[in-house]
Design a protein around this motif. Structure first.
Motif, PDB file in Angstrom:
ATOM      1  N   ALA A 136       0.829  -1.291  -0.062  1.00  0.00           N
ATOM      2  CA  ALA A 136       0.198   0.047   0.103  1.00  0.00           C
ATOM      3  C   ALA A 136       0.774   1.324  -0.023  1.00  0.00           C
ATOM      4  N   VAL A 137       1.901   1.222   0.694  1.00  0.00           N
ATOM      5  CA  VAL A 137       2.824   2.413   0.747  1.00  0.00           C
ATOM      6  C   VAL A 137       3.795   2.511  -0.332  1.00  0.00           C
ATOM      7  N   CYS A 138       4.338   1.436  -0.709  1.00  0.00           N
ATOM      8  CA  CYS A 138       5.635   1.404  -1.766  1.00  0.00           C
ATOM      9  C   CYS A 138       5.127   1.147  -3.220  1.00  0.00           C
ATOM     10  N   HIS A 139       3.974   0.803  -3.272  1.00  0.00           N
ATOM     11  CA  HIS A 139       3.456   0.453  -4.721  1.00  0.00           C
ATOM     12  C   HIS A 139       1.931   0.949  -4.494  1.00  0.00           C
ATOM     13  N   PRO A 140       1.535   2.130  -4.357  1.00  0.00           N
ATOM     14  CA  PRO A 140       0.167   2.540  -3.992  1.00  0.00           C
ATOM     15  C   PRO A 140      -0.656   2.363  -5.592  1.00  0.00           C
ATOM     16  N   LEU A 141       0.116   2.724  -6.752  1.00  0.00           N
ATOM     17  CA  LEU A 141      -0.726   2.506  -7.783  1.00  0.00           C
ATOM     18  C   LEU A 141      -1.020   1.112  -8.428  1.00  0.00           C
ATOM     19  N   ARG A 142      -0.197   0.386  -7.817  1.00  0.00           N
ATOM     20  CA  ARG A 142      -0.456  -1.216  -8.289  1.00  0.00           C
ATOM     21  C   ARG A 142      -1.108  -1.838  -7.433  1.00  0.00           C
ATOM     22  N   TYR A 143      -1.449  -1.353  -6.236  1.00  0.00           N
ATOM     23  CA  TYR A 143      -1.858  -1.890  -4.889  1.00  0.00           C
ATOM     24  C   TYR A 143      -3.036  -2.720  -5.177  1.00  0.00           C
ATOM     25  N   ASN A 144      -4.106  -2.064  -5.843  1.00  0.00           N
ATOM     26  CA  ASN A 144      -5.491  -2.781  -6.195  1.00  0.00           C
ATOM     27  C   ASN A 144      -5.213  -3.886  -7.467  1.00  0.00           C
ATOM     28  N   VAL A 145      -4.278  -4.004  -7.893  1.00  0.00           N
ATOM     29  CA  VAL A 145      -4.095  -4.970  -8.930  1.00  0.00           C
ATOM     30  C   VAL A 145      -3.207  -6.071  -8.345  1.00  0.00           C
ATOM     31  N   LEU A 146      -2.254  -5.691  -7.347  1.00  0.00           N
ATOM     32  CA  LEU A 146      -1.389  -6.784  -6.698  1.00  0.00           C
ATOM     33  C   LEU A 146      -2.088  -7.452  -5.647  1.00  0.00           C
ATOM     34  N   LEU A 147      -2.851  -6.873  -4.916  1.00  0.00           N
ATOM     35  CA  LEU A 147      -3.800  -7.625  -3.902  1.00  0.00           C
ATOM     36  C   LEU A 147      -5.104  -7.230  -4.134  1.00  0.00           C
ATOM     37  N   THR A 148      -5.787  -7.995  -4.665  1.00  0.00           N
ATOM     38  CA  THR A 148      -7.195  -8.116  -4.659  1.00  0.00           C
ATOM     39  C   THR A 148      -8.014  -8.696  -3.465  1.00  0.00           C
ATOM     40  N   ASN A 149      -9.297  -8.455  -3.527  1.00  0.00           N
ATOM     41  CA  ASN A 149     -10.096  -9.313  -2.279  1.00  0.00           C
ATOM     42  C   ASN A 149      -9.916 -10.620  -2.588  1.00  0.00           C
ATOM     43  N   SER A 150     -10.117 -11.349  -3.658  1.00  0.00           N
ATOM     44  CA  SER A 150      -9.971 -12.537  -3.953  1.00  0.00           C
ATOM     45  C   SER A 150      -8.602 -13.034  -3.547  1.00  0.00           C
ATOM     46  N   ARG A 151      -7.575 -12.504  -3.966  1.00  0.00           N
ATOM     47  CA  ARG A 151      -6.325 -12.917  -3.589  1.00  0.00           C
ATOM     48  C   ARG A 151      -6.077 -12.859  -1.992  1.00  0.00           C
ATOM     49  N   ALA A 152      -6.590 -11.803  -1.221  1.00  0.00           N
ATOM     50  CA  ALA A 152      -6.635 -11.932   0.108  1.00  0.00           C
ATOM     51  C   ALA A 152      -7.558 -13.246   0.741  1.00  0.00           C
ATOM     52  N   HIS A 153      -8.508 -13.414   0.307  1.00  0.00           N
ATOM     53  CA  HIS A 153      -9.204 -14.644   0.770  1.00  0.00           C
ATOM     54  C   HIS A 153      -8.535 -15.856   0.378  1.00  0.00           C
ATOM     55  N   LYS A 154      -7.760 -16.001  -0.878  1.00  0.00           N
ATOM     56  CA  LYS A 154      -6.889 -17.165  -1.120  1.00  0.00           C
ATOM     57  C   LYS A 154      -5.939 -17.381  -0.125  1.00  0.00           C
ATOM     58  N   ALA A 155      -5.058 -16.235   0.265  1.00  0.00           N
ATOM     59  CA  ALA A 155      -4.074 -16.331   1.157  1.00  0.00           C
ATOM     60  C   ALA A 155      -4.568 -16.651   2.665  1.00  0.00           C
ATOM     61  N   MET A 156      -5.709 -16.211   2.996  1.00  0.00           N
ATOM     62  CA  MET A 156      -6.230 -16.849   4.211  1.00  0.00           C
ATOM     63  C   MET A 156      -6.443 -18.333   4.160  1.00  0.00           C
ATOM     64  N   PHE A 157      -7.168 -18.811   3.189  1.00  0.00           N
ATOM     65  CA  PHE A 157      -7.481 -20.231   2.986  1.00  0.00           C
ATOM     66  C   PHE A 157      -6.254 -21.152   3.067  1.00  0.00           C
ATOM     67  N   LEU A 158      -4.894 -20.729   2.369  1.00  0.00           N
ATOM     68  CA  LEU A 158      -3.734 -21.087   2.384  1.00  0.00           C
ATOM     69  C   LEU A 158      -3.096 -21.303   3.717  1.00  0.00           C
ATOM     70  N   THR A 159      -3.298 -20.016   4.470  1.00  0.00           N
ATOM     71  CA  THR A 159      -2.690 -20.064   5.808  1.00  0.00           C
ATOM     72  C   THR A 159      -3.492 -20.842   6.790  1.00  0.00           C
ATOM     73  N   VAL A 160      -4.972 -21.146   6.750  1.00  0.00           N
ATOM     74  CA  VAL A 160      -5.454 -22.014   7.455  1.00  0.00           C
ATOM     75  C   VAL A 160      -5.076 -23.476   7.210  1.00  0.00           C
ATOM     76  N   CYS A 161      -4.820 -23.714   6.085  1.00  0.00           N
ATOM     77  CA  CYS A 161      -4.758 -25.400   5.616  1.00  0.00           C
ATOM     78  C   CYS A 161      -3.265 -25.528   6.261  1.00  0.00           C
ATOM     79  N   TRP A 162      -2.369 -24.518   5.760  1.00  0.00           N
ATOM     80  CA  TRP A 162      -0.871 -24.910   6.515  1.00  0.00           C
ATOM     81  C   TRP A 162      -0.916 -24.669   7.943  1.00  0.00           C
ATOM     82  N   SER A 163      -1.755 -24.237   8.535  1.00  0.00           N
ATOM     83  CA  SER A 163      -1.727 -23.795  10.181  1.00  0.00           C
ATOM     84  C   SER A 163      -2.128 -24.908  10.843  1.00  0.00           C
TER      85      SER A 163
END
Length: 333
Positions: free
Chosen positions: A127-154
């Motif tokens: 958000a701070v270092c790549h503000p113009l690309r933030y919405n492309v690099l980290l979408t809500n869909s990718r955030a949910h996928k990251a949480m799902f993988l974190t739950v599985c690994w944990s």
């Protein structure tokens, strides 16, 4: 089960260390105090989670991660405090299956919290270092996928803790010198060598904690560098630093508490770590962290403050407006 000494207990039962035995007259007050704190903690976390779910403008990756962190806080204190209150009331026995279940949930919530805090640090970096690309690099869909993988690994890491305990013979007197069932405290009661348990616990704690520290140091060093070189008086930089300070407060509290818990666990077999300090370390991790997180984010996050004020004004104070004015407003809208 075979126990050293003349003590006799029902089979497949462990004893959790009581916070205090005497005087018994204080037990109801202690249970009431813990219940009140638990109720306030659950309420604060649930309010913020429901607020994030309800307000569409909070449907962003940073708040998705925050909602999962608050959910882990609820899981952490719910795993420990009800059982702790039951122990204080006079019954500190816990069955082996219930103890193993507690080991699993204690492990998974602690692991999830570390990984979520690491992901939140990466989110702030983008958000701070790549503000113009933030919405492309980290979408809500990718955030949910990251949480799902974190739950599985944990879940996998926590499941191994339980697998390492299942099938062991416990021949020592089954008193766990903690307020809850944790992996190494249970493993020490085994007749067999528990070196593999100790090594796995150290490896997992090191992996998750070192990952958190490295990610935080790298991302926040880069954030400070970008903020200082793009103009310290920038409004955007001030907002970014304010958000980062909020995250750092939560990180500092978590790292301090987890290090205190690990030190107390490793020193619990010595005479140099008093019993009351072990209880302080447990409460710091299981109670203070879930209690503090919603306060820190609720007070320091402007969007959450505004949403909470708007929610309170709409739901609680709307009746203070004149009925005709309210009706006309609804009709116009």
């Amino acid at each position: 089960m075979m126990f050293e000494g003349n003590h006799s207990l029902p089979p497949d039962v462990f004893l959790l260390t009581s916070i205090f035995d005497e005087p018994k007259s204080l037990r109801p007050w202690a249970v009431g105090a813990f219940f009140f704190i638990y109720l306030i903690t659950i309420t604060m976390n649930l309010v913020l989670i429901l607020l994030i779910l309800r307000e569409k403008h909070l449907h962003k990756p940073v708040y998705i991660f925050l909602a999962h962190l608050l959910l882990m806080d609820i899981g952490s204190c719910t795993t420990i405090l009800p059982r702790l209150m039951y122990s204080i009331s006079g019954n500190n026995m816990i069955t082996k299956p219930a103890c193993f279940i507690q080991v699993f949930f204690v492990s998974i919530t602690a692991t999830m919290q570390r990984y979520i805090l690491s992901i939140m640090a990466v989110d702030r970096y983008l958000a701070v270092c790549h503000p113009l690309r933030y919405n492309v690099l980290l979408t809500n869909s990718r955030a949910h996928k990251a949480m799902f993988l974190t739950v599985c690994w944990s879940s996998l890491l926590a499941g191994v803790y339980v697998v390492l305990l299942i099938g062991r013979t416990f021949c020592k007197y089954p008193e766990i010198h903690k307020v809850s069932c944790v992996h190494m405290a249970v493993a020490r009661l085994s007749c067999e060598d528990f070196t593999i348990n100790s090594l796995y616990g150290i490896a997992c704690a090191s992996l998750t904690t070192v990952t958190l520290i490295v990610v935080v140091v790298v991302t926040y060093t880069r954030i400070l560098y970008v903020c200082l070189h793009s103009g310290p008086s920038s409004e955007g930089n001030r907002k970014a630093l304010h958000t980062c300070v909020t995250h750092c407060l939560v990180l500092s509290l978590f790292i301090f508490s987890i290090v205190f818990v690990l030190i107390s666990l490793r020193m619990s077999s010595t005479n140099y770590f008093p019993q009351y300090l072990q209880h302080v370390s447990d409460s710091l991790f299981y109670l203070v962290q879930p209690f503090a997180n919603p306060i820190i984010y609720g007070v320091r996050t402007a969007e959450i403050r505004r949403s909470l004020k708007r929610f309170i004004n709409v739901r609680i104070f709307w009746n203070k407006n004149p009925p005709l004015a309210s009706l006309s407003t609804i009709t116009i809208n």
